[in-house]
Every structure is written in structure tokens, then in C-alpha cells.
Motif scaffolding. Structure first.
Motif, PDB file in Angstrom:
ATOM      1  N   LYS A 179       1.048  -9.458  -7.991  1.00  0.00           N
ATOM      2  CA  LYS A 179       2.025  -9.429  -6.907  1.00  0.00           C
ATOM      3  C   LYS A 179       1.939  -8.122  -6.128  1.00  0.00           C
ATOM      4  CE  LYS A 179       5.169 -12.476  -9.405  1.00  0.00           C
ATOM      5  NZ  LYS A 179       6.521 -12.638 -10.004  1.00  0.00           N
ATOM      6  N   VAL A 180       2.109  -8.248  -4.803  1.00  0.00           N
ATOM      7  CA  VAL A 180       2.064  -7.084  -3.922  1.00  0.00           C
ATOM      8  C   VAL A 180       3.327  -7.073  -3.069  1.00  0.00           C
ATOM      9  CG1 VAL A 180       0.839  -5.949  -2.039  1.00  0.00           C
ATOM     10  CG2 VAL A 180      -0.456  -7.087  -3.854  1.00  0.00           C
ATOM     11  N   CYS A 181       4.014  -5.911  -3.071  1.00  0.00           N
ATOM     12  CA  CYS A 181       5.216  -5.734  -2.247  1.00  0.00           C
ATOM     13  C   CYS A 181       4.946  -4.648  -1.207  1.00  0.00           C
ATOM     14  CB  CYS A 181       6.409  -5.319  -3.102  1.00  0.00           C
ATOM     15  SG  CYS A 181       6.815  -6.450  -4.440  1.00  0.00           S
ATOM     16  N   ASN A 363      -1.170  -3.521 -13.429  1.00  0.00           N
ATOM     17  CA  ASN A 363       0.221  -3.598 -13.882  1.00  0.00           C
ATOM     18  C   ASN A 363       0.888  -4.957 -13.648  1.00  0.00           C
ATOM     19  OD1 ASN A 363      -0.106  -0.892 -14.501  1.00  0.00           O
ATOM     20  ND2 ASN A 363       0.984  -0.153 -12.690  1.00  0.00           N
ATOM     21  N   GLY A 364       0.223  -5.820 -12.919  1.00  0.00           N
ATOM     22  CA  GLY A 364       0.828  -7.105 -12.592  1.00  0.00           C
ATOM     23  C   GLY A 364       1.513  -7.112 -11.242  1.00  0.00           C
ATOM     24  N   TYR A 365       1.880  -5.930 -10.741  1.00  0.00           N
ATOM     25  CA  TYR A 365       2.464  -5.812  -9.404  1.00  0.00           C
ATOM     26  C   TYR A 365       2.201  -4.412  -8.872  1.00  0.00           C
ATOM     27  CZ  TYR A 365       6.398  -2.750 -10.678  1.00  0.00           C
ATOM     28  OH  TYR A 365       7.162  -1.678 -11.082  1.00  0.00           O
ATOM     29  N   ALA A 366       2.353  -4.283  -7.547  1.00  0.00           N
ATOM     30  CA  ALA A 366       2.263  -2.973  -6.912  1.00  0.00           C
ATOM     31  C   ALA A 366       3.205  -2.936  -5.729  1.00  0.00           C
ATOM     32  CB  ALA A 366       0.834  -2.680  -6.456  1.00  0.00           C
ATOM     33  N   VAL A 367       3.966  -1.838  -5.619  1.00  0.00           N
ATOM     34  CA  VAL A 367       4.785  -1.570  -4.438  1.00  0.00           C
ATOM     35  C   VAL A 367       3.994  -0.609  -3.564  1.00  0.00           C
ATOM     36  CG1 VAL A 367       6.930  -0.590  -3.575  1.00  0.00           C
ATOM     37  CG2 VAL A 367       6.937  -1.953  -5.675  1.00  0.00           C
ATOM     38  N   ILE A 368       3.620  -1.066  -2.381  1.00  0.00           N
ATOM     39  CA  ILE A 368       2.801  -0.271  -1.464  1.00  0.00           C
ATOM     40  C   ILE A 368       3.665   0.112  -0.270  1.00  0.00           C
ATOM     41  CG2 ILE A 368       0.718  -0.250  -0.048  1.00  0.00           C
ATOM     42  CD1 ILE A 368      -0.464  -2.344  -1.915  1.00  0.00           C
ATOM     43  N   ILE A 369       3.822   1.416  -0.044  1.00  0.00           N
ATOM     44  CA  ILE A 369       4.762   1.917   0.960  1.00  0.00           C
ATOM     45  C   ILE A 369       4.040   2.507   2.169  1.00  0.00           C
ATOM     46  CG2 ILE A 369       6.575   3.630   1.422  1.00  0.00           C
ATOM     47  CD1 ILE A 369       7.571   3.302  -1.386  1.00  0.00           C
ATOM     48  N   GLY A 370       4.549   2.113   3.344  1.00  0.00           N
ATOM     49  CA  GLY A 370       4.157   2.720   4.614  1.00  0.00           C
ATOM     50  C   GLY A 370       5.408   3.165   5.344  1.00  0.00           C
ATOM     51  N   HIS A 371       5.253   3.617   6.607  1.00  0.00           N
ATOM     52  CA  HIS A 371       6.389   4.138   7.344  1.00  0.00           C
ATOM     53  C   HIS A 371       6.435   3.530   8.741  1.00  0.00           C
ATOM     54  CE1 HIS A 371       5.769   7.058   4.094  1.00  0.00           C
ATOM     55  NE2 HIS A 371       7.077   7.234   4.161  1.00  0.00           N
ATOM     56  N   TYR A 395      -3.723 -13.021  -4.303  1.00  0.00           N
ATOM     57  CA  TYR A 395      -2.545 -12.168  -4.455  1.00  0.00           C
ATOM     58  C   TYR A 395      -1.292 -12.898  -3.969  1.00  0.00           C
ATOM     59  CZ  TYR A 395      -5.796  -8.370  -5.324  1.00  0.00           C
ATOM     60  OH  TYR A 395      -6.788  -7.587  -5.847  1.00  0.00           O
ATOM     61  N   VAL A 396      -0.163 -12.574  -4.596  1.00  0.00           N
ATOM     62  CA  VAL A 396       1.125 -13.135  -4.186  1.00  0.00           C
ATOM     63  C   VAL A 396       1.898 -12.033  -3.458  1.00  0.00           C
ATOM     64  CG1 VAL A 396       3.305 -14.125  -4.947  1.00  0.00           C
ATOM     65  CG2 VAL A 396       1.178 -14.731  -6.124  1.00  0.00           C
ATOM     66  N   ILE A 397       2.190 -12.258  -2.189  1.00  0.00           N
ATOM     67  CA  ILE A 397       2.926 -11.268  -1.399  1.00  0.00           C
ATOM     68  C   ILE A 397       4.414 -11.575  -1.575  1.00  0.00           C
ATOM     69  CG2 ILE A 397       3.152 -10.167   0.845  1.00  0.00           C
ATOM     70  CD1 ILE A 397       0.311 -10.168  -0.378  1.00  0.00           C
ATOM     71  N   THR A 398       5.173 -10.603  -2.060  1.00  0.00           N
ATOM     72  CA  THR A 398       6.579 -10.844  -2.380  1.00  0.00           C
ATOM     73  C   THR A 398       7.403  -9.587  -2.079  1.00  0.00           C
ATOM     74  OG1 THR A 398       8.066 -11.641  -4.109  1.00  0.00           O
ATOM     75  CG2 THR A 398       6.274 -10.191  -4.804  1.00  0.00           C
ATOM     76  N   THR A 399       8.606  -9.526  -2.617  1.00  0.00           N
ATOM     77  CA  THR A 399       9.504  -8.388  -2.390  1.00  0.00           C
ATOM     78  C   THR A 399       9.988  -7.851  -3.737  1.00  0.00           C
ATOM     79  OG1 THR A 399      11.401  -9.874  -2.220  1.00  0.00           O
ATOM     80  CG2 THR A 399      10.284  -9.296  -0.178  1.00  0.00           C
ATOM     81  N   PRO A 400      10.462  -6.603  -3.783  1.00  0.00           N
ATOM     82  CA  PRO A 400      10.925  -6.040  -5.070  1.00  0.00           C
ATOM     83  C   PRO A 400      12.044  -6.854  -5.717  1.00  0.00           C
ATOM     84  CG  PRO A 400      10.614  -4.296  -3.464  1.00  0.00           C
ATOM     85  CD  PRO A 400      10.437  -5.573  -2.713  1.00  0.00           C
ATOM     86  N   SER A 401      12.906  -7.483  -4.937  1.00  0.00           N
ATOM     87  CA  SER A 401      14.000  -8.249  -5.525  1.00  0.00           C
ATOM     88  C   SER A 401      13.512  -9.452  -6.312  1.00  0.00           C
ATOM     89  CB  SER A 401      14.956  -8.731  -4.432  1.00  0.00           C
ATOM     90  OG  SER A 401      14.308  -9.650  -3.565  1.00  0.00           O
TER      91      SER A 401
END
Length: 403
Positions: A179-181, A363-371, A395-401
């Protein structure tokens, strides 16, 4: 004397005989009369029944005769309806083609024409100028495979996701549907820039800073678009190497605040950005997030408010994991590198993205941050372009919630 007796006895005998005969004759007459009456009644009832049956049969015959024209008329109507139904399919096909051409035209004319949409085909710029139309056979073949297609704007024209050029990006195959957030920080100054991210055709989380000139406006845009809205909570960071202490901005959590003051500050900021805020993450905050007491107070507010806390991990020594453990809360953190930590050019961001995908596979997921504002000339188009390739790679594109 004796002779008189004989004469009188004979007379009496004759009288008795006459009486008996009259009785017999009367009985016979009565019997014949009864028989005649019964016969007459039988004959009359026979004729009455026959007459009634004849009338009933005549009535039923008349009804039947009257129903036949109605049935014929109904048969004619049904034949007409059948003919109309048989003549409809061709009109339906042409109508569907018209609707599709309208949709294609609207997509090509929209300002966000470069935005891909799920479950479509890849609409290139060439298709806009040529205006080609699908035949019915092409339409039927596209139906069978449309569930596995994704649309994006590409100069190569109309393609399925399987036909995307693999050489364009070096994206590793997803491990177990990693999963990718994508989280976009620092919204609150420019509404137009925020709209470029809310227009993306996949889940994106946008973090809005509190108490800025357009914080509420940006939050409204995010909420209205259906994207995930979170508070970008300012926190005090460590001093720079030069000794300068960075200003975290309005509504920040500062080192001298009590647990009560921390809670009230976060609640006021959530109220300003809300409703429908799903969580909050830290803006800067290396000094605060290393403090276990402060982090326990911060996570308690998240728990009581029913929202998640996303640790942006601006320091490797964050106390958030321990605080989450003590409160029995799920810990979500950014372990992938920032997309724009050192530069904002496209090639650099693509390399950072690859590193984030490696984290997701590990890790099974990653939170990738931009601005929002820092990357607005590059990041929205990059994410829009790379999205179909991420899906193709599994990949599954999702949100932290939803982690």
C-alpha cells in the motif's frame, strides 16, 4: 218370511258390492289424476331446463363472439410492439456511441484533460485531434477488457494499462499488494494549488496548516473533493545548526506548554479545519516529538477525538511509538523519504518515489510526503503520470485512515 229375508240379504250384498266398486273406481281415478299431474310436471320441467340451457349457451356464444375481436386487436397490438422492440437495438447502439463520443469530447475539453480516470482507456492527445469513432465491434471488445484498464494522458494514443511503455519508469513489482499513501503537506495559503492535487484521480491525503489566510478555504476544497483531510499540526523544532530557532507558526505546540494547553490547542485547530478531519500529523516538531510526555498528551487528544496521528518522523528519536503503545493506539509513521527533501525537479522526485516503493514492499505500506506549494509545478503532473504504472505493478493507492 224366509223369502223376504233372502231378498233383503241379497239387496244388502248388492249395496256392498256397489260401494266397493265405487271405492275402487275412485282410487283408480285418483291414481290416474296424480299420474297425469306428475307427467305434466315432468314434461314442463324438461322443456324449461332445455330452454334455460339453450339461453345460457347462446349467452356464452355471444360473449365468445364479442371477445374474439378484442383478442384480435390485442394480437395486433402485441405484433406491433414486437416489431417496435425488434427495431430498437440499432437505435440503442447509435445512442450509446453518441454518449461515448460526448464523454470523450468532454474529457478532452476539460481543463484537467491530463488527469487519468480509473476503468477507462488511455486517452492520448492524438485521439483529441483525430476524433476517431469506435465501431460496434470495437465497443464490444473494449467492454470485455475495460475492467482491467486505466486511463491516463499519453502521446502514444489510446492504450490499455498492459500496453503502457515499461521503459518510462523503473517501478519494482509490488510485494503482496503493498500500500502507498500520498500525503501532501502545508496547505493553507493557496487554494488554486490545492485544487491541482484534489483533481488527481486516486486517493490523496492533504494536510492543512491552521490559522493561515486560506486554511478554512483549502480545507473546504479538500473536503468537497472527497479527498482525505487532515490537520497539519505545527510543533516546535530543534534549533538550526546556526543557533536560530525556527518559528513553527500560529497554533503550534511549544515546549513550555502544559498537557492541558497542548490538548486545547489541538482541539481548536481541529475545529477550525473540520468537520470530517480524519487525523493530524506534525509540521516540523523534532523538539516536541522527542518528548515522551508531550507526545503522550498529543496522542491522547487524537484518541479522544477519534482521529489518527501520523508521525512525520522529522527526527529519528520520536517518542510517538512508545506513546502509541502505552495508549494501545495504532502507530502510523512516514518511513519513506520526502519527495522534495533536497530538490523539486522531476528526476529527483522519481528517485525518491522509488525509495518509497522499496519501503512499501518491505513494510507492507509507505507514507510518501510532498508539499503543496513547493512542488506544484512538478508533483501533480508526476503523480498523475506515474499512477497507472503503480497500479500495473500491483500497488494499492490508499490513505492513512485505511491502513
Amino acid at each position: 218370511m224366509a223369502q223376504k229375508k233372502r231378498i233383503s240379504s241379497s239387496k244388502s250384498k248388492n249395496k256392498r258390492k256397489r260401494k266397493s266398486r265405487s271405492k275402487v273406481n275412485g282410487g283408480v281415478v285418483f291414481a290416474l289424476t296424480v299420474a297425469a299431474i306428475l307427467i305434466s310436471a315432468t314434461v314442463l320441467s324438461y322443456f324449461y331446463v332445455n330452454n334455460s340451457e339453450t339461453k345460457v349457451s347462446n349467452i356464452e356464444q355471444n360473449k365468445t363472439n364479442q371477445a374474439k375481436p378484442v383478442e384480435k386487436r390485442e394480437e395486433k397490438k402485441s405484433e406491433i410492439k414486437v416489431q417496435e422492440v425488434q427495431s430498437k437495438p440499432s437505435a440503442t447502439v447509435s445512442s450509446g456511441q453518441t454518449d461515448k463520443s460526448k464523454a470523450d469530447t468532454a474529457t478532452a475539453a476539460a481543463p484537467s484533460a491530463s488527469t487519468p480516470s480509473v476503468n477507462g482507456t488511455v486517452a492520448g492527445s492524438a485521439s483529441k485531434s483525430s476524433g476517431t469513432k469506435e465501431t460496434s465491434s470495437q465497443a464490444s471488445s473494449s467492454k470485455t477488457s475495460s475492467s482491467q484498464k486505466i486511463a491516463t494522458v499519453s502521446s502514444s494514443g489510446e492504450k490499455t494499462i498492459e500496453e503502457l511503455p515499461s521503459s518510462r519508469y523503473n517501478i519494482p513489482q509490488a510485494v503482496n499488494k503493498a500500500k502507498v499513501c500520498f500525503v501532501i503537506d502545508d496547505a493553507g495559503l493557496n487554494v488554486s494549488n490545492v485544487k491541482k492535487y484534489t483533481a488527481l484521480p486516486f486517493p490523496v491525503t492533504i494536510a492543512v496548516l491552521p490559522r493561515l489566510s486560506h486554511s478554512k478555504d483549502c480545507a473546504y476544497v479538500v473536503r468537497s473533493s472527497g479527498k482525505e483531510l487532515i490537520l497539519h499540526q505545527p510543533m516546535q523544532a530543534h534549533a538550526y545548526s546556526s543557533g536560530t530557532v525556527p518559528d513553527p507558526g500560529e497554533g503550534a505546540i511549544l515546549p513550555d506548554m502544559s498537557s492541558y494547553e497542548i490538548a486545547e490547542t489541538i482541539k481548536q485547530n481541529l475545529l477550525e479545519i473540520g468537520p470530517n478531519v480524519k487525523g493530524f500529523n506534525n509540521h516540523e516538531g523534532s523538539l516536541i516529538t522527542e518528548n515522551s510526555i508531550k507526545m503522550l498528551a498529543i496522542l491522547q487528544v487524537a484518541q479522544e477525538s477519534g482521529v489518527y496521528f501520523l508521525d512525520s518522523r522529522t527526527t529519528a528519536y520520536s517518542a510517538a511509538p512508545q506513546a502509541a503503545l502505552e495508549l494501545d493506539m495504532k502507530y502510523i509513521a512516514r518511513y519513506a523519504p520526502f519527495l522534495d527533501h533536497e530538490a523539486t525537479d522531476r528526476d529527483y522526485m522519481v528517485k525518491q518515489l522509488y525509495k518509497g516503493l522499496d519501503v512499501a514492499n518491505k513494510n507492507g505500506y509507505a507514507v510518501i510526503i510532498g508539499h503543496v506549494d513547493k512542488d506544484v509545478k512538478v508533483l501533480p503532473d508526476l503523480l498523475n503520470d506515474v499512477y497507472p504504472y503503480l497500479v500495473k505493478a500491483g500497488y494499492v493507492i490508499t490513505t492513512p485512515s485505511k491502513l
